[in-house]
Design a protein around this motif. Sequence first.
Motif, mmCIF file in Angstrom:
data_model
loop_
_atom_site.group_PDB
_atom_site.id
_atom_site.type_symbol
_atom_site.label_atom_id
_atom_site.label_comp_id
_atom_site.label_asym_id
_atom_site.label_seq_id
_atom_site.Cartn_x
_atom_site.Cartn_y
_atom_site.Cartn_z
ATOM 1 N N CYS A 128 -7.329 -11.469 10.731
ATOM 2 C CA CYS A 128 -6.722 -11.056 9.565
ATOM 3 C C CYS A 128 -6.379 -11.895 8.336
ATOM 4 N N ARG A 134 -7.462 -7.116 2.685
ATOM 5 C CA ARG A 134 -8.018 -6.059 3.341
ATOM 6 C C ARG A 134 -6.888 -5.248 4.048
ATOM 7 N N THR A 135 -6.760 -3.886 4.119
ATOM 8 C CA THR A 135 -5.677 -3.083 4.848
ATOM 9 C C THR A 135 -6.152 -2.899 6.339
ATOM 10 N N VAL A 137 -6.707 -1.665 9.836
ATOM 11 C CA VAL A 137 -6.585 -0.486 10.629
ATOM 12 C C VAL A 137 -6.922 -0.865 12.095
ATOM 13 N N ASP A 151 -1.422 -2.508 9.580
ATOM 14 C CA ASP A 151 -1.098 -1.860 8.592
ATOM 15 C C ASP A 151 -0.981 -0.410 9.068
ATOM 16 N N TRP A 152 -1.918 -0.140 9.861
ATOM 17 C CA TRP A 152 -2.088 1.195 10.373
ATOM 18 C C TRP A 152 -2.422 1.260 11.666
ATOM 19 N N LEU A 166 -8.050 6.163 2.757
ATOM 20 C CA LEU A 166 -7.699 4.709 2.195
ATOM 21 C C LEU A 166 -8.907 4.266 1.052
ATOM 22 N N GLU A 171 -9.133 1.265 -1.084
ATOM 23 C CA GLU A 171 -8.704 0.103 -0.376
ATOM 24 C C GLU A 171 -10.017 -0.182 0.545
ATOM 25 N N ILE A 173 -11.181 -2.202 4.323
ATOM 26 C CA ILE A 173 -10.610 -2.111 5.471
ATOM 27 C C ILE A 173 -11.084 -2.973 6.413
ATOM 28 N N PRO A 334 3.211 0.540 11.726
ATOM 29 C CA PRO A 334 2.003 1.362 11.626
ATOM 30 C C PRO A 334 1.653 2.829 12.513
ATOM 31 N N ARG A 337 3.511 5.399 10.531
ATOM 32 C CA ARG A 337 2.478 6.014 9.652
ATOM 33 C C ARG A 337 1.329 6.800 10.391
#
Length: 347
Positions: A128, A134-135, A137, A151-152, A166, A171, A173, A334, A337
Amino acid sequence: MSAIQTFDNLDYAFPAKPKALTEEQKAEYRARIKSLLEKHNAVLVAHYYTDPEIQALAEETGGCVSDSLEMARFGRDHDAETLIVAGVRFMGETAKILTPHKTVLMPTLKAECSLDLGCPPQDFSDFCDQHPDRTVVVYANTSAAVKARADWVVTSSMALELVEHLDSQGEKILWAPDRHLGNYIQNQTGADMIMWQGACVVHDEFKVKALQDLKKVHPEAAILVHPESPQSIVAMADAVGSTSQLIKASQEMPNETFIVATDRGIFYKMQQLEPNKTFIEAPTAGEGATCRSCAHCPWMAMNGLEAIANALETGGEQHEIHVDPELAEQAMKPLDRMLAFSAQLKR
């Protein structure tokens, strides 16, 4: 796709299968478990991939049989003081994160998941860090530490919709850990995704040539595929989806016969809902060949009646899930969310 170390080929130390019980022993354990659940104000939550007798016991005792998302919701909303989670370790961790005030027990804390094992928290955190734009997930099949870095969090039942959302926001990923599910979502959405290279030992073993041969024998059968399966298997599917989505497809599709490419534990619910239909396992390499799971997760199989009774009787370090409060607080973000997004989808 990013060229990173692949962890899914690790030589996992697969557990031994629980010892076989006689019908008399099974009846004794069922009665004991029912009494213990009442005594401890506890409820049994079981995944679709556990053995049929465990799913049946959860239903008989007012518990829940479902996918991991519904398991999390059920445990959070139920008024029981103790949850006993028949599944794999990450499911117990998720239950504890969502309900820190409850006691969360598992039949065994050694019930692992190849996707979780194949995504070590520090290695994933480093990955990461290499892609800060990047988001992140992550699939629910991960440790609390990996979730805390995300984040998710998503399940297979909502991953496609979340990535579409997203992507519509522009965004990019970072997806982990299942590469097959990630590739399926990327193919469906066109989203900009890089993948962690994990895989489920069950779904990774389905074989195209054998599936083609089986389809020739049953040309009328519909093929149901979980997207954790390789792309070549997904390409043969008449329906692709999560456990709950595949169960729904087996009810709604007109076919009388189905070839099912996911863990065979799901057959209990499919046959319960559609007793007049025929369900056939999608082929792997087979017992005695190169197959390691043979369409049934070896860790899910650890959730036996004897282990459930022992967990309720003794609790303690061998059975109780603990999550560091600071880590749980970070992982809860997350997960919150995920639950909020899932609730929106149901409106």
